[in-house]
Design a protein around this motif. Structure first.
Motif, PDB file in Angstrom:
ATOM      1  N   ASP A 155       0.854  -1.176   0.000  1.00 56.84           N
ATOM      2  CA  ASP A 155       0.000   0.000   0.000  1.00 56.84           C
ATOM      3  C   ASP A 155       0.891   1.227   0.000  1.00 56.84           C
ATOM      4  OD1 ASP A 155      -1.936   1.856   0.188  1.00 56.84           O
ATOM      5  OD2 ASP A 155      -2.528   1.398   2.252  1.00 56.84           O
ATOM      6  N   PHE A 156       0.789   2.045  -1.059  1.00 51.92           N
ATOM      7  CA  PHE A 156       1.652   3.219  -1.166  1.00 51.92           C
ATOM      8  C   PHE A 156       1.096   4.403  -0.385  1.00 51.92           C
ATOM      9  CE2 PHE A 156       2.630   1.490  -5.659  1.00 51.92           C
ATOM     10  CZ  PHE A 156       3.458   0.524  -5.121  1.00 51.92           C
ATOM     11  N   GLY A 157      -0.193   4.317  -0.025  1.00 50.19           N
ATOM     12  CA  GLY A 157      -0.817   5.434   0.680  1.00 50.19           C
ATOM     13  C   GLY A 157      -1.403   6.477  -0.256  1.00 50.19           C
ATOM     14  N   TRP A 158      -1.383   6.224  -1.562  1.00 48.40           N
ATOM     15  CA  TRP A 158      -2.003   7.151  -2.502  1.00 48.40           C
ATOM     16  C   TRP A 158      -2.511   6.363  -3.698  1.00 48.40           C
ATOM     17  CZ3 TRP A 158       0.916   6.047  -6.627  1.00 48.40           C
ATOM     18  CH2 TRP A 158       2.295   5.786  -6.440  1.00 48.40           C
ATOM     19  N   THR A 159      -3.433   6.958  -4.424  1.00 45.69           N
ATOM     20  CA  THR A 159      -3.949   6.294  -5.622  1.00 45.69           C
ATOM     21  C   THR A 159      -4.006   7.244  -6.813  1.00 45.69           C
ATOM     22  OG1 THR A 159      -6.167   6.771  -4.848  1.00 45.69           O
ATOM     23  CG2 THR A 159      -5.355   4.551  -4.453  1.00 45.69           C
ATOM     24  N   SER A 160      -4.128   8.551  -6.602  1.00 48.34           N
ATOM     25  CA  SER A 160      -4.280   9.470  -7.730  1.00 48.34           C
ATOM     26  C   SER A 160      -2.908   9.978  -8.166  1.00 48.34           C
ATOM     27  CB  SER A 160      -5.147  10.649  -7.315  1.00 48.34           C
ATOM     28  OG  SER A 160      -4.452  11.442  -6.381  1.00 48.34           O
ATOM     29  N   PRO A 161      -2.783  10.431  -9.434  1.00 48.67           N
ATOM     30  CA  PRO A 161      -1.515  11.014  -9.892  1.00 48.67           C
ATOM     31  C   PRO A 161      -1.111  12.206  -9.033  1.00 48.67           C
ATOM     32  CG  PRO A 161      -2.993  10.652 -11.753  1.00 48.67           C
ATOM     33  CD  PRO A 161      -3.778  10.355 -10.524  1.00 48.67           C
ATOM     34  N   ARG A 162      -2.111  13.007  -8.610  1.00 45.89           N
ATOM     35  CA  ARG A 162      -1.804  14.191  -7.817  1.00 45.89           C
ATOM     36  C   ARG A 162      -1.137  13.788  -6.491  1.00 45.89           C
ATOM     37  NH1 ARG A 162      -3.760  19.538  -6.817  1.00 45.89           N
ATOM     38  NH2 ARG A 162      -4.852  19.538  -8.788  1.00 45.89           N
ATOM     39  N   ALA A 163      -1.739  12.793  -5.827  1.00 47.91           N
ATOM     40  CA  ALA A 163      -1.172  12.364  -4.541  1.00 47.91           C
ATOM     41  C   ALA A 163       0.161  11.661  -4.758  1.00 47.91           C
ATOM     42  CB  ALA A 163      -2.151  11.448  -3.835  1.00 47.91           C
ATOM     43  N   ALA A 164       0.280  10.941  -5.915  1.00 46.48           N
ATOM     44  CA  ALA A 164       1.550  10.283  -6.209  1.00 46.48           C
ATOM     45  C   ALA A 164       2.659  11.310  -6.326  1.00 46.48           C
ATOM     46  CB  ALA A 164       1.430   9.481  -7.511  1.00 46.48           C
ATOM     47  N   PHE A 165       2.350  12.442  -6.999  1.00 39.02           N
ATOM     48  CA  PHE A 165       3.382  13.456  -7.173  1.00 39.02           C
ATOM     49  C   PHE A 165       3.761  14.097  -5.839  1.00 39.02           C
ATOM     50  CE2 PHE A 165       5.219  17.533  -8.216  1.00 39.02           C
ATOM     51  CZ  PHE A 165       6.138  17.163  -9.188  1.00 39.02           C
ATOM     52  N   THR A 166       2.759  14.339  -4.996  1.00 38.87           N
ATOM     53  CA  THR A 166       3.045  14.907  -3.674  1.00 38.87           C
ATOM     54  C   THR A 166       3.992  13.991  -2.908  1.00 38.87           C
ATOM     55  OG1 THR A 166       0.815  15.785  -3.743  1.00 38.87           O
ATOM     56  CG2 THR A 166       1.937  15.876  -1.633  1.00 38.87           C
TER      57      THR A 166
END
Lengths: 374, 560, 150
Positions: free
Chosen positions: B513-524
Motif C-alpha cells: 500500500d503506497f498510501g495514494w492512488t491518484s496522480p496528484r497524490a503520487a506526485f506529492t
C-alpha cells in the motif's frame, strides 16, 4: 357412486362450494377490468381499448384483459436489490387470501334441501359469520404493509404506511356501523340477517339503517383502497405506492386483489343493507309455491336468488367504477380528518340513536326477541 | 519608462513597446489581423487604427502647458496603426472614439469586399479572427453582391500538408513572416497587385518542412487549411485539454482537442519558456498514433496452446502478481523514459516495497516511438523521449538503478525468471535489438505493460494494455528540469487502463500500500521522497509547468 | 361553502350525474364520439403548411445532395440526433460534401431547428410523413440515401 353422493351430500356440496365460489370471484376480475376500461372511456368521451381481436372477433375489448394476463404471466421476474427474499414474494399472497377468504361467510341463496339434508348456499356457515368476514377482510392490510416494507423502496414504504393508517382509521368506523345493524337484527349470522330482510323492500337494511348504509359504503371504498381513497397507491405522489417494485404476476395478484376485495365488500353491503339474495316482495316460500319443492323447483328458486344477489353485487361494483372516474383523490390530511372527525362521530351517533330507538319504541316488539317488560 | 494614457488609463510600459502590445496586455482589445506577438508588424491590414495625440512642444522641446498647468495635446490628423506605433512619453491614445470606430468599420468593410461567403464550409469558422472582428466591430451587410466579388483561386495545393484558398486570404502576410522570421526559410510571397494580389509559394518550391502547420494556426482567416484536419470536424464541437507533447525532450505545450471520445487535432499552447506559439508538425500529427486501430485494448495471457488469449484484468493481474511473488530473487523490471514521473515513482515503489528491492533498469536511449526530423535547434531535440530527465532524477533519489545492458544479459543468462516491462518498445528502442529480443525470449515470465503491440508484447506471457499520453494524467520532466503537467483528454480504449492503475493493481495483489492512488497524490509523495522534486505540487505546476529549485540555473531564455 | 358542499355527498351525487350523462350520451351516440379510430381512419393533414414531418434532404439539379456538410444542423440540434461526416467533393466549386448523413429518428424531437439552421436549404421537414414506427433501432437511423429518396 350415486349412493356415495347421496350419503355424503354435505361433504360433496361443501367441497363444490369451496371450489366454485373462489373461481367465480376470480373470474369477475377480467370483466371488472373490461368494465373499468370501457366505462371510464365512455365517461371521458373516449372509445377505450377495443382493438384486440381473435379471428376478427373483438368482444368489446375483452381480449385485452386476456392479453394482459398472458403478458403478466410471461413477464420477467424482477426483484429489486435489497428486497426481502421471502416477504417480497409472500406479500401478494397475504393480500389475495383475505380478499377471497372474507367471502366465505356470505350467503348467496336460500338453503336447499336435498335428500333430507339441508344444504346452505354459503361456503361456510359460521356462528359469528359477520365477525369472521370483517376480521379476515382487515387482514389485507398486512399484505400491503409487508409489500411496502419488503420492497426496499421509500415510495413503497410510504404507500404501505398510508395504507396501514388508513385501514386502521376506517375500521373503527366500520365496526361501529355494523353494530347498529347487529342491534336491529340481533344476530352475527349473515344468513339470519338476510332472512330478516325478506318480503317487502322496506325491511332492507338500507331503509332501517340509512345513515349506517351510507357510512358503510364510504368505509367500504376506503377499505378496498378505491378512489377517492386510493392513497396507498397515490400514483401522482408515490409512483405506484406499495406495489411500485412489483411487476409481472406478482403485480397482477395485487391488481386482482383490489377487484376481489371490491367484490367481497359489495357482497357484504348487499348482505347487510340490500337484503342479500332476497328478491323484493318475493319470499323463498312464494318461489317454492311457483316452482315446487322438488329438486328442479329448488334449483330454479336458488337460481333466481343467486341472480338477484349477483345483480345487487354487480350494481355496487359498477358504483365503485363510476365513483372512481368521478371523484378525485383525497389529500392525506383530508382522509384522516374525514375518518376520525366525521365518520367516527357519525357512526357513534348512529349507534346511540339506534340503541335508543330499539330500547324505547320497539321494546315490546316480540319480533326482536328482547323480552323487556318494564 | 515612458508613461502614456490610453482610454483615460495611464500606463507605464517598457521602452520600445508598441501601443497594441501595451493595450492587449492591459485588457484593452484593439481589433487586428496582421499583428502577431511573435512576429514583426508590417501594419498592412490597417485594422488596429487608433487616434493618437502627442504633447505639443515649445521650441525648446518642453511641453506646452495649458491654463490648468496640463500639457496641451495635439491629436495627429490621421488615425495611426497601433501595432506599429511605439509608445512615447506623454502620448494619449483613444481606441473607442467615433473617429476610431469609423476607421475600423471602413477597414473591415474594405477587407470584406471580396471575401467569399463560405463560412459554412470554412474550417476556420468558429475560431476565425475575421468572424470575431466582424461581429465585434461591423455587423453590416456588404455593399458588394456575391456575384460581383472578384473570384480567385480556391483549393490551391501548397504542398502535401497545406491547402490555400486565395479568395479567403486577407493578405496579412503572417504566414510569409513566419517563414522569414521564425524558420528563417523564406517560402511564401504575394504576387500581382491591388485586388488581384495573391499568396503564392515561391516558384519551384512546395511547403514540406517541419513547422508548416503553424501557418494554419496563425492564419487569421480560413485561407490556409491543414490537410490533416480539413473538413473533419467543426471546431466548436471540440473539447480542449491542456497536455504536453511526448515526442521529444522539448515537451511542447499543446491543446488536445477531442469530440465524442476521439482525438481530432493537436494545437500548440502558448508557453514562452518552452515552445512559444509553435509546435512541430510531427508532434502535432502524433495523435494518429494514439488512434491506431492496432492498439492493445484487452489484457492477455499466454494460454496452454502457447498463444496469447484474452483474459480478465483480475486473471491477468493475479497471474502476474503470483509470478512476481514466486520468482524470489529472479525478478527485475524495465521502466522507460516515455513514462510519467508518477508512473516511474509507482514502479520504483512497487519494486522497493513489494518485491524486496529487485533491480530496475531503463534504456538510456534517445530513440522514440515515432520517426521525427533531426534536431534543428528550434524546437526538435535529439532525444525523442519526454522524460529522460525524470528517469535520471527518480533513479538518483531511489539509489542507482541497474544498467540496461547488465539486466538484459542477466535475462539472457536466465538469472531473471520474471521480468516486468513498462516500455513501449524495448526491443526496437534498444541499441542491439537482436540481443534484446533474445534476452526477453529467455525470460520465463515476461509481463509487458504497453499501449501498442511491439516485439516485446509478441514475446510476453502477460500483456497489460496501457494508455497513450493523451489518455492519462501525469507530469514529465523536461531536459532542463522544468516539470510540466499533461492531462487526460479521453479515456483509454476498450479495457485498457492507465499505467498508474495497472501498477497500483499489481501492488494491491502483492499486498503493498503506497498510501495514494491518484496522480496528484503520487506526485506529492514523490516530492517528499526526492530531493529534485522537493517543494513542488500540482497546484504549483499549473498550466505552464514549474522549475524545481535544483534546476533554476539551467533555464534557457524565454522564446517570446 | 354551503351546507351541501360541506356534506360532500350531495356534491358527489351531482358529479356522478355528470359522468353518467357522458356515459349514456356516448353509449347511445357512439358514432358522434370525437375519437378517430386512428389506424383505420386517418385524420387528413389539412392546412399543415408548417407541419413538421419526416426530414428529407434536397438534391441539386444534377441529383447530388445540396448539403455541403457544414454541420450547422448538427450544431443546432438539441437532441444530438444528426451525425455527419464530410469529405472533399470532386466538384471543385462545391468543395465539401457529406460522406455520411445520419439522422437518428429515435432521438429526433421534430423541433425543426435543423431546417432553420441550414444555409443551403438542403434539409426540410415538409414530407408530411409522421408514421415512423419500426421494429429495430438500427432501421430508425436514416442514412443519406433514405433521406435523399424520401
Amino acid at each position: 357412486m350415486e349412493d356415495f353422493l347421496r350419503q355424503n351430500i354435505v361433504l360433496v356440496s361443501t367441497l363444490a362450494k369451496a371450489i366454485v365460489v373462489p373461481i367465480a370471484i376470480m373470474n369477475v376480475v377480467p370483466f371488472m377490468v373490461l368494465l373499468e376500461r370501457r366505462g371510464s372511456a365512455f365517461i371521458q368521451d373516449r372509445r377505450g381499448p377495443e382493438r384486440a381481436s381473435i379471428f376478427g372477433i373483438r368482444m368489446f375489448g375483452l381480449w385485452h384483459t386476456i392479453a394482459d394476463a398472458m403478458k403478466f404471466i410471461t413477464k420477467e421476474k424482477v426483484v429489486p436489490a435489497g428486497a426481502h427474499p421471502v416477504f417480497f414474494y409472500m406479500a401478494p399472497a397475504l393480500l389475495l387470501i383475505p380478499a377471497i377468504g372474507a367471502f366465505a361467510g356470505v350467503p348467496f341463496a336460500a338453503d336447499v334441501t336435498i335428500a333430507g339434508e339441508t344444504i346452505p348456499l354459503q361456503v361456510a356457515r359460521l356462528d359469528a359469520g359477520i365477525l369472521y368476514a370483517f376480521g379476515v377482510a382487515s387482514l389485507g392490510v398486512l399484505g400491503i404493509a409487508l409489500a411496502g416494507w419488503a420492497s426496499n423502496n421509500k415510495f413503497s414504504l410510504l404507500g404501505s404506511l398510508r395504507s396501514a393508517s388508513q385501514m386502521l382509521s376506517y375500521e373503527v368506523s366500520m365496526g361501529l356501523t355494523i353494530m347498529g345493524v347487529l342491534l336491529i337484527y340481533q344476530s352475527l349470522r349473515p344468513e339470519v340477517i338476510v332472512q330478516a330482510q325478506a318480503g317487502p323492500i322496506w325491511k332492507w337494511g338500507i331503509f332501517v339503517q340509512p345513515v349506517g348504509a351510507v357510512l358503510f359504503l364510504v368505509v367500504g371504498f376506503a377499505e378496498a383502497n378505491r378512489l377517492p381513497f386510493d392513497l396507498p397507491e397515490g400514483d401522482s405522489e408515490l409512483v405506484a405506492g406499495y406495489h411500485t417494485e412489483y411487476s409481472g404476476m406478482k403485480f397482477a395478484i395485487f391488481f386482482m386483489s383490489e377487484y376481489m376485495s371490491m367484490v367481497t365488500i359489495s357482497a357484504m353491503v348487499t348482505t347487510l343493507f340490500l337484503g342479500g339474495w332476497q328478491i323484493p316482495f318475493v319470499t323463498t316460500e312464494r318461489l317454492h309455491g311457483w316452482f315446487g319443492t322438488d329438486v328442479a323447483g329448488q334449483a330454479l328458486t336458488a337460481l333466481c336468488q343467486v341472480t338477484s344477489f349477483a345483480a345487487k353485487v354487480g350494481s355496487l361494483l359498477w358504483l365503485f367504477v363510476w365513483v372512481r372516474w368521478t371523484q378525485a383523490r383525497f389529500r392525506f390530511d383530508q382522509l384522516m380528518k374525514l375518518g376520525w372527525r366525521t365518520m367516527l362521530p357519525l357512526a357513534l351517533l348512529n349507534l346511540i340513536v339506534t340503541a335508543a330507538v330499539m330500547l324505547v319504541i320497539w321494546k315490546d316488539d316480540p319480533r326482536f326477541g328482547l323480552g323487556f317488560t318494564g | 519608462m515612458p508613461k502614456f494614457t490610453i482610454d483615460g488609463k495611464t500606463l507605464e510600459v517598457a521602452p520600445g513597446t508598441r501601443v497594441l502590445e501595451a493595450a492587449l496586455k492591459h485588457g484593452i482589445h484593439i481589433p487586428h489581423f496582421c499583428f502577431h506577438p511573435a512576429l514583426s508588424a508590417p501594419a498592412n491590414c490597417r485594422m488596429c487604427l487608433v487616434d493618437v495625440g502627442l504633447p505639443k512642444m515649445k521650441p525648446d522641446r518642453t511641453p506646452e502647458l495649458d491654463a490648468a498647468g496640463k500639457p496641451v495635446i495635439a491629436m495627429l490628423p490621421k488615425l495611426q496603426t497601433s501595432c506599429s506605433t511605439v509608445v512615447s512619453e506623454g502620448m494619449v491614445v483613444d481606441t473607442q472614439g467615433p473617429r476610431v470606430k469609423q476607421g475600423q468599420h471602413s477597414v473591415l468593410e474594405f477587407i470584406l469586399i471580396n471575401h467569399p461567403l463560405d463560412c459554412p464550409i470554412c474550417d476556420k469558422a468558429g475560431e476565425c479572427m475575421l468572424q470575431d472582428n466582424y461581429f465585434g466591430w461591423s455587423r453590416e451587410d456588404s455593399r458588394i453582391e456575391p456575384p460581383d466579388k472578384i473570384r480567385k483561386h480556391k483549393i490551391v495545393d501548397l504542398g502535401p500538408k497545406i491547402v490555400l484558398d486565395t479568395e479567403r486570404c486577407i493578405l496579412c502576410t503572417r504566414c510569409i513572416r513566419f517563414y522569414d522570421e521564425v524558420t528563417k526559410a523564406p517560402s511564401l510571397g504575394i504576387v500581382n497587385r491591388g485586388t488581384f494580389s495573391e499568396l503564392q509559394v515561391m516558384p519551384g518550391r512546395e511547403l514540406n518542412g517541419t513547422y508548416d502547420y503553424n501557418i494554419v494556426d496563425i492564419c487569421p482567416v480560413g485561407a490556409l487549411t491543414s490537410r490533416d484536419f480539413r473538413f473533419r470536424k467543426r471546431v466548436w464541437f471540440l473539447k480542449k485539454t491542456a497536455a504536453i507533447c511526448t515526442h521529444c525532450a522539448t515537451g511542447c505545450n499543446m491543446t488536445v482537442e477531442e469530440d465524442e471520445g476521439r482525438l481530432w487535432r493537436q494545437t500548440p499552447r502558448l508557453n514562452p519558456a518552452v515552445n512559444g506559439f509553435w509546435m512541430c508538425d510531427a508532434g502535432r500529427s502524433a495523435y494518429h498514433h494514439t488512434l491506431d486501430a492496432r492498439r492493445l485494448t484487452q489484457p492477455m495471457r499466454r494460454g496452454a496452446g502457447g498463444t496469447l488469449e484474452p483474459a480478465s484484468w483480475n486473471e491477468a493481474l493475479a497471474f502476474a502478481a503470483q509470478k512476481l511473488r514466486e520468482s524470489g530473487a529472479g525478478v527485475a523490471g524495465f521502466v522507460s523514459n516515455r513514462s510519467t514521473n508518477e508512473e516511474l515513482f509507482a514502479f520504483e515503489r512497487l519494486f522497493a516495497q513489494a518485491l524486496r528491492g529487485a533491480p530496475v533498469a531503463s534504456l538510456e536511449t534517445e530513440v522514440g516511438i515515432l520517426p521525427l526530423p533531426p534536431a534543428d535547434g528550434l524546437l526538435i531535440r535529439p532525444d525523442h523521449n519526454p522524460n529522460s530527465r525524470g528517469v535520471r532524477e527518480i533513479a538518483a533519489s531511489a539509489g542507482a538503478w541497474t544498467g540496461a545492458e547488465d539486466l538484459l544479459s542477466a535475462c539472457a543468462e536466465k538469472r531473471i525468471r520474471t521480468l516486468l516491462v513498462m516500455d513501449p518498445d524495448l526491443v526496437g528502442r534498444s541499441p542491439n535489438p537482436a540481443a534484446a529480443e533474445h534476452a526477453l525470449a529467455s525470460v520465463e515470465n515476461l509481463i509487458v505493460i504497453a499501449s501498442h503491440p511491439s516485439a516485446a508484447t509478441a514475446l510476453a506471457h502477460v500483456v497489460l494494455p496501457g494508455a497513450a499520453a493523451q489518455e492519462k494524467d501525469g507530469t514529465y520532466t523536461r531536459f532542463d528540469g522544468r516539470v510540466q503537467r499533461s492531462r487526460a483528454a479521453i479515456p483509454p480504449p476498450g479495457h485498457a487502463r492507465t499505467e498508474l492503475e495497472i501498477l497500483l493493481g499489481l501492488a494491491k495483489m502483492l499486498g503493498a500500500d503506497f498510501g495514494w492512488t491518484s496522480p496528484r497524490a503520487a506526485f506529492t509523495s514523490l516530492a517528499q521522497a526526492s530531493k529534485f522534486f522537493a517543494g513542488l505540487t500540482y497546484d504549483l505546476i499549473g498550466p505552464l509547468g514549474a522549475v524545481p529549485a535544483a534546476a533554476v540555473a539551467e533555464q534557457p531564455a524565454s522564446l517570446v | 361553502m354551503g351546507l351541501s358542499e360541506d356534506l360532500y355527498l350531495p356534491e358527489t351525487a351531482k358529479a356522478l350525474g355528470i359522468t353518467l350523462r357522458h356515459l349514456v350520451t356516448n353509449l347511445t351516440h357512439q358514432s358522434e364520439m370525437p375519437t378517430i379510430n386512428y389506424p383505420d381512419v386517418k385524420r387528413p393533414l389539412n392546412a399543415p403548411e408548417r407541419y413538421r414531418g419526416r426530414h428529407r434532404l434536397l438534391k441539386r439539379e444534377d441529383g447530388t445532395p445540396r448539403c455541403v456538410a457544414c454541420m450547422l444542423c448538427a450544431t443546432a440540434c438539441p437532441a444530438v440526433c444528426i451525425h455527419i461526416e464530410a469529405e472533399e467533393s470532386p466538384t471543385k466549386t462545391i468543395e465539401k460534401r457529406p460522406m455520411k448523413f445520419d439522422i437518428d429518428m429515435l432521438r429526433c424531437v421534430f423541433c425543426g431547428l435543423c431546417v432553420e439552421a441550414c444555409p443551403c436549404d438542403a434539409i426540410r421537414m415538409d414530407t408530411g410523413k409522421y408514421e415512423l414506427a419500426d421494429t429495430s433501432r438500427k432501421s430508425m437511423i436514416f442514412d443519406i440515401d433514405t433521406l435523399l429518396n424520401h
